[in-house]
Design a protein around this motif. Structure first.
Motif, PDB file in Angstrom:
ATOM      1  N   VAL A 135      35.867  33.422  27.986  1.00  0.00           N
ATOM      2  CA  VAL A 135      35.155  34.487  28.698  1.00  0.00           C
ATOM      3  C   VAL A 135      34.735  33.999  30.083  1.00  0.00           C
ATOM      4  CG1 VAL A 135      33.111  35.962  28.670  1.00  0.00           C
ATOM      5  CG2 VAL A 135      34.372  35.548  26.552  1.00  0.00           C
ATOM      6  N   THR A 136      34.147  32.805  30.132  1.00  0.00           N
ATOM      7  CA  THR A 136      33.721  32.243  31.427  1.00  0.00           C
ATOM      8  C   THR A 136      34.919  31.892  32.294  1.00  0.00           C
ATOM      9  OG1 THR A 136      31.741  31.343  30.380  1.00  0.00           O
ATOM     10  CG2 THR A 136      32.377  30.409  32.509  1.00  0.00           C
ATOM     11  N   ILE A 137      35.913  31.220  31.681  1.00  0.00           N
ATOM     12  CA  ILE A 137      37.097  30.818  32.443  1.00  0.00           C
ATOM     13  C   ILE A 137      37.879  32.040  32.908  1.00  0.00           C
ATOM     14  CG2 ILE A 137      39.291  29.592  32.279  1.00  0.00           C
ATOM     15  CD1 ILE A 137      37.979  27.716  30.274  1.00  0.00           C
ATOM     16  N   GLY A 138      37.952  33.050  32.040  1.00  0.00           N
ATOM     17  CA  GLY A 138      38.673  34.271  32.414  1.00  0.00           C
ATOM     18  C   GLY A 138      38.022  34.986  33.574  1.00  0.00           C
ATOM     19  N   ALA A 139      36.681  35.019  33.601  1.00  0.00           N
ATOM     20  CA  ALA A 139      35.981  35.653  34.722  1.00  0.00           C
ATOM     21  C   ALA A 139      36.254  34.898  36.020  1.00  0.00           C
ATOM     22  CB  ALA A 139      34.483  35.705  34.429  1.00  0.00           C
ATOM     23  N   TRP A 140      36.267  33.550  35.933  1.00  0.00           N
ATOM     24  CA  TRP A 140      36.595  32.757  37.132  1.00  0.00           C
ATOM     25  C   TRP A 140      38.016  33.053  37.598  1.00  0.00           C
ATOM     26  CZ3 TRP A 140      40.607  29.205  37.106  1.00  0.00           C
ATOM     27  CH2 TRP A 140      40.796  28.500  38.309  1.00  0.00           C
ATOM     28  N   LEU A 154      39.815  35.700  37.187  1.00  0.00           N
ATOM     29  CA  LEU A 154      39.895  37.039  37.753  1.00  0.00           C
ATOM     30  C   LEU A 154      39.423  37.050  39.210  1.00  0.00           C
ATOM     31  CD1 LEU A 154      40.399  40.082  37.234  1.00  0.00           C
ATOM     32  CD2 LEU A 154      38.015  40.234  36.490  1.00  0.00           C
ATOM     33  N   HIS A 155      38.287  36.421  39.473  1.00  0.00           N
ATOM     34  CA  HIS A 155      37.770  36.385  40.848  1.00  0.00           C
ATOM     35  C   HIS A 155      38.697  35.577  41.760  1.00  0.00           C
ATOM     36  CE1 HIS A 155      34.069  37.854  38.981  1.00  0.00           C
ATOM     37  NE2 HIS A 155      33.636  38.135  40.188  1.00  0.00           N
ATOM     38  N   GLU A 156      39.203  34.430  41.259  1.00  0.00           N
ATOM     39  CA  GLU A 156      40.070  33.587  42.081  1.00  0.00           C
ATOM     40  C   GLU A 156      41.396  34.282  42.380  1.00  0.00           C
ATOM     41  OE1 GLU A 156      41.691  30.440  44.213  1.00  0.00           O
ATOM     42  OE2 GLU A 156      39.615  30.962  43.697  1.00  0.00           O
ATOM     43  N   ALA A 157      41.972  34.965  41.388  1.00  0.00           N
ATOM     44  CA  ALA A 157      43.238  35.666  41.612  1.00  0.00           C
ATOM     45  C   ALA A 157      43.064  36.802  42.618  1.00  0.00           C
ATOM     46  CB  ALA A 157      43.772  36.205  40.281  1.00  0.00           C
ATOM     47  N   CYS A 158      41.954  37.538  42.516  1.00  0.00           N
ATOM     48  CA  CYS A 158      41.709  38.616  43.477  1.00  0.00           C
ATOM     49  C   CYS A 158      41.520  38.054  44.885  1.00  0.00           C
ATOM     50  CB  CYS A 158      40.480  39.423  43.046  1.00  0.00           C
ATOM     51  SG  CYS A 158      40.759  40.471  41.603  1.00  0.00           S
ATOM     52  N   ARG A 159      40.867  36.907  45.002  1.00  0.00           N
ATOM     53  CA  ARG A 159      40.687  36.299  46.327  1.00  0.00           C
ATOM     54  C   ARG A 159      42.041  35.928  46.935  1.00  0.00           C
ATOM     55  NH1 ARG A 159      41.314  31.948  48.671  1.00  0.00           N
ATOM     56  NH2 ARG A 159      42.063  30.941  46.758  1.00  0.00           N
ATOM     57  N   GLN A 160      42.925  35.285  46.120  1.00  0.00           N
ATOM     58  CA  GLN A 160      44.238  34.891  46.622  1.00  0.00           C
ATOM     59  C   GLN A 160      45.087  36.119  46.976  1.00  0.00           C
ATOM     60  OE1 GLN A 160      46.002  31.565  47.095  1.00  0.00           O
ATOM     61  NE2 GLN A 160      46.830  33.263  48.298  1.00  0.00           N
ATOM     62  N   PHE A 161      45.024  37.149  46.149  1.00  0.00           N
ATOM     63  CA  PHE A 161      45.801  38.358  46.411  1.00  0.00           C
ATOM     64  C   PHE A 161      45.349  39.015  47.713  1.00  0.00           C
ATOM     65  CE2 PHE A 161      46.977  42.827  45.705  1.00  0.00           C
ATOM     66  CZ  PHE A 161      48.303  42.671  45.345  1.00  0.00           C
ATOM     67  N   ALA A 162      44.031  39.033  47.946  1.00  0.00           N
ATOM     68  CA  ALA A 162      43.522  39.599  49.200  1.00  0.00           C
ATOM     69  C   ALA A 162      44.010  38.788  50.397  1.00  0.00           C
ATOM     70  CB  ALA A 162      42.000  39.644  49.153  1.00  0.00           C
ATOM     71  N   ALA A 163      44.096  37.455  50.232  1.00  0.00           N
ATOM     72  CA  ALA A 163      44.588  36.612  51.332  1.00  0.00           C
ATOM     73  C   ALA A 163      46.050  36.919  51.636  1.00  0.00           C
ATOM     74  CB  ALA A 163      44.411  35.140  50.959  1.00  0.00           C
ATOM     75  N   TRP A 164      46.885  37.109  50.605  1.00  0.00           N
ATOM     76  CA  TRP A 164      48.285  37.478  50.840  1.00  0.00           C
ATOM     77  C   TRP A 164      48.382  38.806  51.577  1.00  0.00           C
ATOM     78  CZ3 TRP A 164      49.606  36.425  45.057  1.00  0.00           C
ATOM     79  CH2 TRP A 164      49.825  35.045  44.876  1.00  0.00           C
ATOM     80  N   ARG A 165      47.621  39.768  51.170  1.00  0.00           N
ATOM     81  CA  ARG A 165      47.666  41.093  51.810  1.00  0.00           C
ATOM     82  C   ARG A 165      47.289  41.004  53.275  1.00  0.00           C
ATOM     83  NH1 ARG A 165      46.964  45.895  48.494  1.00  0.00           N
ATOM     84  NH2 ARG A 165      45.406  46.647  49.975  1.00  0.00           N
ATOM     85  N   GLN A 166      46.279  40.171  53.572  1.00  0.00           N
ATOM     86  CA  GLN A 166      45.840  40.051  54.961  1.00  0.00           C
ATOM     87  C   GLN A 166      46.879  39.322  55.813  1.00  0.00           C
ATOM     88  OE1 GLN A 166      42.054  38.129  55.379  1.00  0.00           O
ATOM     89  NE2 GLN A 166      41.963  38.427  57.582  1.00  0.00           N
TER      90      GLN A 166
END
Length: 752
Positions: A558-563, A565-577
């Protein structure tokens, strides 16, 4: 307690005492003044009792009692007025009352008796009811003996045994016995619904009323006086004080439950002692010897009955205490102490026996049930498991609860294979859903089996079963493991891995790699799946298949999965930018059954999207291991996620349990076809990729083929009509920076 009503009642009583004292030696003034006190004293307690009866926070039986008591006060006042009229205007009656007056007093006592009978006793069972009945009978027999000796017989001898005298005396004795019963009812049982202080005051009032006739002999030669003129105002002072006490204290549920020993519980003993004293008096005087002996015999019988009842209750109490000391309070199974005792006896016993088996059972994911549905649902689940264990066992076997969600079973006269077979059947029985708090809970258990030999210590056998159980749990749970030598080291290593995993996230040892999702038509990267990795400082890279199950078992997912999720969204936002239109269009992140059961999952997803500034429709959550999930709860959680705009994919479709059922019950947008269906040479002749694609199109779902490792597989899928796929041929998992370089150079697939 409000003092004003009590002071008013005391003032009326003081007036009655003063007038009575002034007329003690000879009549002084109008005789009606002697009856103003008893008649007027009714008004104050009547108002107080009626106010108590209207209190909404009191229990219904309490309000009903005080309401009836108010009616009794009105009737008592009318009886006092009629009594005064008889004394003043009907001198021919002498010391006796008219039929109307006796009727009013009698109806008052009968109504009071009825209200007391209706008052619940707050007893804990038939034993308490019998005890109270025996105590009440003891006091009433003693009271009857005293009333006959000191009142009835002397008055009958003085007035002669005429029919009118006998009738009047019989009515008087019955009223007095009713009064004694009322005292016993209130004293021994009434405290369940009457405030303790009010209880004492009411019992005192009834006792004063019972003594009134006995005191009448002191003024027998003064026709204008009657003890009612003195005792009735005193009784009504007690009633007023009791009502005001009830108004102040009330009766809460806790008061009723904690009602302790009655302060009047010694009355039966005093009654027995009093009758014994009366017997001595009768023997010495020679009067009333036979009635007194009869009373003594009756009391002896009641006391013996009472003692036999007490002995039986004590035996039952000891039996309950013994059961409580050796059995679990929730499931009623034997506890650890009793199980260890039985196991030790079995290991110490000789005789023909093929062997014994000890199975340690631990429920998987029980903590999730407690955390999400509450401990009450967890208790329902434990009771259901205990009932199923009993149903599976043979006569002579023992099931026990060790504590928490751990159970243990002792199988006697079995071979190791037979013991394992019993436990596998038990696994099947436990998998039936349990209805708890409106939820159908799936029960999964990990079972470890160890054999025992003659002369072994119980703790050693339990230790081996415990090791086997943890081996079953570390293998993914929901399985049976038999103990083998050397298993302890492997289990200890897995446990150590779980402890290290707790520190891995904080130490920065966990990271993500991303596998491209590719369009089969032009090999363009259209999406990416985030995959968790662990770089151990000593062991190097640890395979996800090794540490993900550990994270699932310990709840760290649960804790690792939440981390993640946040890390993947951060990387995806960087690719989009950085890459704009060339960036992947979708991001896939895995979600496990434990995460799906987490009530904070929706909040984590919302926070991750908001933190990265991403629209919800770019995120796809891949559901893994859904056969282990509570489908009702999962469906609700997924509906909440889809309301946000997040897409849902059913991972590894076609494998596991009841994939079509999951597809029917869970709201999904995409299927991810497992690699197991990509091999064309499976011998069935059924083109599974085409069948799954047709099913998905009929359901309005997208399909992604997973595990594409060759160019032939990619070409075959494209020929079937597949648009999207992923696998090592199309792109292996890679760091985010490397995938970014591929996007910059438009390199989309691995060259075959």
């Amino acid at each position: 307690m409000r003092l004003l009503p009590v002071r008013a009642s005391l003032s009326v009583a003081a007036f009655a005492v003063t007038v009575f004292a002034l007329n003690l030696t000879a009549p002084r003034g109008p005789e009606v003044l002697l009856w103003l006190g008893p008649c007027g004293a009714v008004l104050v307690p009547l108002v107080s009792a009626w106010r108590v009866a209207r209190m909404p926070d009191l229990p219904a039986p309490t309000r009903r009692f005080w309401r009836t008591l108010a009616v009794c006060l009105v009737m008592a006042g009318c009886g006092a007025a009629a009594h005064g009229y008889d004394t003043i205007h009907s001198p021919s009656l002498g010391r006796h009352m008219s039929i109307g007056t006796i009727s009013l007093y009698g109806l008052t006592m009968l109504l009071l008796l009825w209200s007391l009978i209706r008052l619940p006793m707050g007893t804990s069972g038939r034993g308490d009811v019998l005890r109270i009945a025996l105590d009440a009978g003891t006091v009433m027999i003693a009271g009857a003996a005293f009333l006959w000796h000191f009142e009835a017989r002397p008055q009958l001898e003085a007035a002669g045994y005429r029919p009118a005298t006998l009738l009047a005396m019989t009515v008087t004795l019955l009223l007095e016995l009713v009064t004694v019963f009322a005292i016993m009812k209130v004293a021994l049982a009434g405290q369940a619904y009457i405030a303790p202080g009010a209880l004492r005051l009411l019992a005192g009032a009834l006792l004063v009323g019972a003594l009134s006739s006995l005191l009448q002999g002191l003024i027998e030669d003064r026709r204008h006086l009657d003890m009612v003129q003195l005792t009735l105002p005193a009784i009504l002072v007690c009633v007023t004080a009791a009502a005001e006490r009830q108004r102040k204290v009330g009766v809460t549920r806790a008061t009723r439950e904690k009602a302790g020993r009655s302060p009047f519980s010694r009355l039966p003993y005093l009654a027995v002692a009093g009758v014994d004293l009366l017997l001595l008096i009768s023997v010495r005087s020679g009067a009333d010897l036979l009635p007194t002996v009869i009373a003594v015999i009756a009391l002896t019988g009641l006391v013996m009955w009472r003692q036999v009842t007490a002995f039986r209750e004590n035996a039952e109490l000891l039996s309950r205490l013994d059961h409580s000391a050796t059995h679990d309070a929730l499931t009623q199974l034997p506890n650890r102490a009793l199980f260890t005792e039985r196991l030790a006896a079995t290991l110490a016993a000789g005789g023909p026996c093929r062997g014994i088996g000890v199975a340690l059972i631990d429920l998987d994911d029980f903590k999730i049930v407690n955390d999400t549905l509450g401990h009450q649902a967890g208790d329902v689940l434990l009771v259901a498991v205990a009932q199923r264990l009993r149903a599976c066992l043979r006569p002579g076997d023992t099931a026990a609860r060790l504590g928490g969600d751990e159970f243990v079973v002792l199988l006697e006269d079995v071979t190791p294979d037979e013991a394992e077979g019993v436990m596998r059947r038990m696994i099947d029985v436990l998998t039936e859903p349990v209805l708890a708090d409106g939820q159908h809970l799936l029960v999964r258990a990990s079972i470890g089996i160890a054999g025992g030999r003659l002369g072994e210590e119980p703790d050693e056998v339990l230790r081996r079963a415990d090791i086997a159980m943890y081996a079953a749990k570390h293998g993914g749970g929901g399985a049976v493991q038999r103990y083998r030598p050397g298993m302890a080291g492997a289990v200890a290593g897995s446990a150590a891995l779980g402890a290290e995993l707790q520190q891995a996230l904080a130490a920065g040892e966990l990271f993500l790699e991303y596998q491209p999702i590719v369009s089969l038509s032009d090999r363009r990267i259209i999406g990416a799946e985030a995959l968790m990795r662990w770089s151990h400082p000593v062991r190097g890279r640890i395979a996800p298949a090794e540490f993900i199950p550990v994270a699932e078992r310990t709840g760290l997912i649960v804790t690792i999965g939440a981390w993640a999720l946040h890390e993947a969204c951060r990387q995806f936002a960087a690719w989009r930018q950085e890459h704009g239109a060339d960036a992947p269009g979708t991001l896939s992140v895995n979600v496990s059954p434990r995460q799906l059961a987490d009530p904070d999952l929706v909040a984590h997803v919302r926070a991750a999207l908001a933190g990265a500034g991403l629209p919800a429709d770019c995120l796809t959550l891949d559901l893994t291991g859904t056969a282990e999930a509570d489908l009702t709860e999962a469906a609700q959680r997924l509906r909440e996620l889809r309301d946000l705009g997040v897409r849902v994919a059913l991972d590894d479709f076609g494998t596991g349990q009841a994939s079509l059922t999951l597809l029917h019950r869970l709201p999904v947008d995409q299927l991810k076809l497992d690699r197991a269906f990509l091999d064309p040479a499976d011998g069935t002749g059924v083109p599974m990729p085409s069948a799954v694609l047709a099913l998905a199109r009929a359901a309005g779902l997208e399909v992604v083929a997973e595990g594409v490792e060759t160019a032939d597989e990619a070409a075959a899928l494209a020929a079937c009509g597949y648009r999207m796929a992923q696998g090592f041929h199309l792109g292996p998992p890679m760091p985010g920076a490397e995938l970014g370089q591929r996007l910059s150079s438009h390199q989309t697939a691995v060259t075959s």
